[in-house]
Scaffold this active site. Sequence first.
Site, PDB file in Angstrom:
ATOM      1  N   GLN A  63      -0.488  11.092  38.519  1.00 51.30           N
ATOM      2  CA  GLN A  63      -0.453  10.449  37.205  1.00 51.30           C
ATOM      3  C   GLN A  63       0.404  11.274  36.245  1.00 51.30           C
ATOM      4  O   GLN A  63       1.579  11.023  36.088  1.00 51.30           O
ATOM      5  CB  GLN A  63      -1.873  10.282  36.677  1.00 51.30           C
ATOM      6  CG  GLN A  63      -1.994   9.286  35.551  1.00 51.30           C
ATOM      7  CD  GLN A  63      -3.449   8.871  35.331  1.00 51.30           C
ATOM      8  OE1 GLN A  63      -4.225   8.721  36.264  1.00 51.30           O
ATOM      9  NE2 GLN A  63      -3.812   8.708  34.090  1.00 51.30           N
ATOM     10  N   ASP A  64      -0.184  12.287  35.601  1.00 50.18           N
ATOM     11  CA  ASP A  64       0.627  13.204  34.798  1.00 50.18           C
ATOM     12  C   ASP A  64       0.225  14.625  35.174  1.00 50.18           C
ATOM     13  O   ASP A  64      -0.765  14.829  35.872  1.00 50.18           O
ATOM     14  CB  ASP A  64       0.520  12.923  33.297  1.00 50.18           C
ATOM     15  CG  ASP A  64      -0.868  13.122  32.718  1.00 50.18           C
ATOM     16  OD1 ASP A  64      -1.837  13.197  33.500  1.00 50.18           O
ATOM     17  OD2 ASP A  64      -0.990  13.196  31.488  1.00 50.18           O
TER      18      ASP A  64
END
EC number: 3.2.2.27
Length: 229
Positions: A63-64
Amino acid sequence: MPILKNDWAPLLEEEFQKPYYLKLREFLKEEYRTRTIYPDMYDIFNALHYTPYANVKVVLLGQDPYHGPGQAHGLSFSVKPGVPVPPSLVNIFKELHDDLGCYIPDNGYLVKWAKQGVLLLNTVLTVRRGQANSHRGKGWEHFTDRVIELVNEKDDPVVFLLWGRNAQEKKERITNPRHHIIEAPHPSPFSAARGFFGHRPFSRTNAFLTKCGREPIDWQIENIGARAE
C-alpha cells in the site's frame, strides 16, 4: 529525485514528464524540505532499481511505506536490517513457514526476493512520519498504475500477489492471460485470519513459474545476526 538507471528508465521516461508527475515532484520537494518523509529520497525507487523490468517474475503489491523511523527503504513489506519485523511481515513469514517450511528469519530485509525478480511495489511510494496514507491521492497511484500496466505487457508469465482490497483494486489493469493472479486478505493482524493464513501463495507462485519454464523463487530469507548490511 534520483533518475532510474536500468531498463525501467526508457519505459517510464514519458511518465516523468507528465503534468501529474511534475506536480507530484514539486509536492515532494516541499514535503522533504519541511517534514520527515519516508523512505529516504534516494530509496524511493528501490523496487525498480533492485528488480529490472526484464527480470520481473512476481509482483507483490503493498500500500504505502512503513511510517516509523528507520523502517521503509523502498521495497513493499521489507524493512532494513536491525529494525524489528513489522506485524504484517511476521504473518508473511508465518505463512511462508507453513507453506514451504522456511525458517523464520531474524530480519525483514527482503532484498533477496527483489534480486530474484519479485517486484516489491507499493502503490504509493512515500509517506509522512507517523501518518499512514498521508501521500495518497497526490499522484503516485498514476505512476504505479503505469508500472503495473508495463508488467502486464510482458510476454513472460508473471505472478501478481494481491493481498487486501487496495492491491485487489489493481486487478483490472492485469488483462494479459499469460499472467497469474493470486488474491488473499491482507497479512495485517486485523485480517490475516480471514484467509491469508493457509492460502499458500509461495508454493503456488513457484508451481506456476515452474510450469511456465521459469526459475522458481528461493523464498528463504537468511538470518543476518549482528552482521551489518
